[in-house]
Design a protein around this motif. Sequence first.
Motif, PDB file in Angstrom:
ATOM      1  N   ASP A   1       4.883  79.131 -66.849  1.00 30.00           N
ATOM      2  CA  ASP A   1       4.606  78.642 -68.197  1.00 30.00           C
ATOM      3  C   ASP A   1       5.925  78.354 -68.910  1.00 30.00           C
ATOM      4  O   ASP A   1       6.842  79.184 -68.852  1.00 30.00           O
ATOM      5  CB  ASP A   1       3.821  79.711 -68.968  1.00 30.00           C
ATOM      6  N   PRO A   2       6.038  77.213 -69.591  1.00 32.23           N
ATOM      7  CA  PRO A   2       7.292  76.894 -70.292  1.00 32.23           C
ATOM      8  C   PRO A   2       7.638  77.870 -71.407  1.00 32.23           C
ATOM      9  O   PRO A   2       8.788  77.917 -71.854  1.00 32.23           O
ATOM     10  CB  PRO A   2       7.042  75.483 -70.839  1.00 32.23           C
ATOM     11  N   ARG A   3       6.684  78.683 -71.840  1.00 30.67           N
ATOM     12  CA  ARG A   3       6.995  79.686 -72.867  1.00 30.67           C
ATOM     13  C   ARG A   3       7.768  80.866 -72.294  1.00 30.67           C
ATOM     14  O   ARG A   3       8.406  81.614 -73.033  1.00 30.67           O
ATOM     15  CB  ARG A   3       5.704  80.168 -73.528  1.00 30.67           C
ATOM     16  N   SER A   4       7.710  81.035 -70.971  1.00 29.43           N
ATOM     17  CA  SER A   4       8.404  82.168 -70.362  1.00 29.43           C
ATOM     18  C   SER A   4       9.396  81.761 -69.275  1.00 29.43           C
ATOM     19  O   SER A   4      10.132  82.604 -68.771  1.00 29.43           O
ATOM     20  CB  SER A   4       7.377  83.133 -69.747  1.00 29.43           C
ATOM     21  N   VAL A   5       9.428  80.477 -68.917  1.00 29.05           N
ATOM     22  CA  VAL A   5      10.344  79.976 -67.887  1.00 29.05           C
ATOM     23  C   VAL A   5      11.094  78.767 -68.439  1.00 29.05           C
ATOM     24  O   VAL A   5      10.473  77.797 -68.889  1.00 29.05           O
ATOM     25  CB  VAL A   5       9.585  79.580 -66.607  1.00 29.05           C
ATOM     26  N   ASP A   6      12.411  78.833 -68.422  1.00 28.15           N
ATOM     27  CA  ASP A   6      13.233  77.714 -68.889  1.00 28.15           C
ATOM     28  C   ASP A   6      13.556  76.737 -67.769  1.00 28.15           C
ATOM     29  O   ASP A   6      13.690  75.528 -68.007  1.00 28.15           O
ATOM     30  CB  ASP A   6      14.554  78.230 -69.469  1.00 28.15           C
ATOM     31  N   LEU A   7      13.733  77.269 -66.573  1.00 33.88           N
ATOM     32  CA  LEU A   7      14.215  76.454 -65.463  1.00 33.88           C
ATOM     33  C   LEU A   7      13.567  76.925 -64.164  1.00 33.88           C
ATOM     34  O   LEU A   7      13.500  78.130 -63.895  1.00 33.88           O
ATOM     35  CB  LEU A   7      15.740  76.583 -65.343  1.00 33.88           C
ATOM     36  N   ALA A   8      13.120  75.975 -63.348  1.00 35.35           N
ATOM     37  CA  ALA A   8      12.611  76.281 -62.013  1.00 35.35           C
ATOM     38  C   ALA A   8      13.590  75.742 -60.985  1.00 35.35           C
ATOM     39  O   ALA A   8      13.923  74.550 -61.011  1.00 35.35           O
ATOM     40  CB  ALA A   8      11.233  75.668 -61.805  1.00 35.35           C
TER      41      ALA A   8
ATOM     42  N   MET B   1      22.079  83.753 -74.818  1.00 31.75           N
ATOM     43  CA  MET B   1      20.791  84.092 -74.206  1.00 31.75           C
ATOM     44  C   MET B   1      20.749  83.560 -72.776  1.00 31.75           C
ATOM     45  O   MET B   1      21.162  82.421 -72.521  1.00 31.75           O
ATOM     46  CB  MET B   1      19.636  83.496 -75.016  1.00 31.75           C
ATOM     47  N   SER B   2      20.255  84.372 -71.836  1.00 32.77           N
ATOM     48  CA  SER B   2      20.174  83.963 -70.450  1.00 32.77           C
ATOM     49  C   SER B   2      19.085  82.908 -70.253  1.00 32.77           C
ATOM     50  O   SER B   2      18.069  82.889 -70.953  1.00 32.77           O
ATOM     51  CB  SER B   2      19.861  85.166 -69.557  1.00 32.77           C
ATOM     52  N   VAL B   3      19.319  82.034 -69.285  1.00 32.53           N
ATOM     53  CA  VAL B   3      18.318  81.053 -68.892  1.00 32.53           C
ATOM     54  C   VAL B   3      17.295  81.750 -67.997  1.00 32.53           C
ATOM     55  O   VAL B   3      17.648  82.350 -66.983  1.00 32.53           O
ATOM     56  CB  VAL B   3      18.969  79.883 -68.131  1.00 32.53           C
ATOM     57  N   ARG B   4      16.031  81.684 -68.363  1.00 29.65           N
ATOM     58  CA  ARG B   4      14.966  82.330 -67.588  1.00 29.65           C
ATOM     59  C   ARG B   4      14.573  81.415 -66.425  1.00 29.65           C
ATOM     60  O   ARG B   4      14.147  80.284 -66.644  1.00 29.65           O
ATOM     61  CB  ARG B   4      13.773  82.616 -68.487  1.00 29.65           C
ATOM     62  N   VAL B   5      14.725  81.925 -65.211  1.00 25.23           N
ATOM     63  CA  VAL B   5      14.601  81.085 -64.017  1.00 25.23           C
ATOM     64  C   VAL B   5      13.460  81.566 -63.126  1.00 25.23           C
ATOM     65  O   VAL B   5      13.287  82.780 -62.915  1.00 25.23           O
ATOM     66  CB  VAL B   5      15.911  81.094 -63.200  1.00 25.23           C
ATOM     67  N   ALA B   6      12.718  80.616 -62.587  1.00 20.97           N
ATOM     68  CA  ALA B   6      11.753  80.879 -61.521  1.00 20.97           C
ATOM     69  C   ALA B   6      12.257  80.191 -60.263  1.00 20.97           C
ATOM     70  O   ALA B   6      12.729  79.055 -60.315  1.00 20.97           O
ATOM     71  CB  ALA B   6      10.378  80.357 -61.889  1.00 20.97           C
TER      72      ALA B   6
END
Length: 360
Positions: free
Chosen positions: A60-67, A1-6
């Motif tokens: 939101d941590p529910r939709s973003v894993d890493l900033a 699974m990809s890391v979701r990044v902002a």
Amino acid sequence: MSVRVAIVGLGWAGRELWLPLLREHADFDVVAVTDTEPAARAAFDSALGIPVHATVDALDPRSVDLAVVAVPNFLHAQVAAALLGKGISVFLEKPVCLTSDEADLLAAAERSGGAMLLAGSAAPYRSDVGALARLVPELGHIRHVDLSWVRARGIPKAGGWFTQRSKAGGGVLFDLGWHLLDTLASLLGPSAFAQVVGVTASDFVNTGSWSAAWRQDEPAAGAGGDVEDTARGFFVREDGVSVALHASWASHEALDVSTIQVVGSAGTAELRCTFGFSPNRRPQSLLTLTREGTTTSVPVPDEPIGNEYRRQLDGLAGILGDPDNRGKSIGEARTTVRVIEDFYASARSVRARHAVPAYQ
């Protein structure tokens, strides 16, 4: 699974570096960007289909894993602590913090939110630095390291936040010097510093002709810079290794050159190259090993400019997935910011005694 990044911050680093690198990397999925400046948000390419927000409150941590945080230095600790506290892990561009108090703030936020702070420091991921690291075990007992990054003309955005001590924390020592200190730790392992002596100079910072034209920064209106453009120091680590450091945004040299020399009881290894993105660089890296009067060249892999940033991303997802890494980056940053604080204290002491006209 990809890391979701902002991506937080759409300045040069966020826009030109991290956005394209993260979008092309298989381990990451860019799901949001933020910037407090309306002009930066308006200029963002809406065709990319990435939501744009004004503040990190929208993340939101529910939709973003890493900033990935690439904001001006004075906002690093504030923004990163807010994200960590709400449970979003942070990849923070150097400098991680500007003071020991900010290091404490980040450590507390990391603990309370259960997220992880990761530090951005690409220089140790260069292939030529890796080749140098492989020589270190052959050098016997390490006695001394010379670290140098000297630009010919490379002062970032005259009058902008980079040259304002209240916003950048300091000058070239926080900018190029942090990279050099991170490289030192990657070569020899972490260590605190028992003695620190430093001096600074500001001969070029307020002269527009010495700016980093390759960054395409427009000079900022208003006040000039009040930070150092050159820092020279001598340190002794607690493991007994002495270190000389020289960092300059501008000089009378023809090219931008970075040099790392490691001196041991069984030999000396030296790397001459150019860190960073400046086109005013050495044509290739040169790595040598000297023993008993004989110097030999050591092959160095060739790589595109900036490839160290791609390589740093290659292992980032794995580091993020290991909870044992929590606390490591802030521990390393704490050591770095302490030596910088001691360096500036030494420089201030010298100026107070001798009335030397130089910035902190």
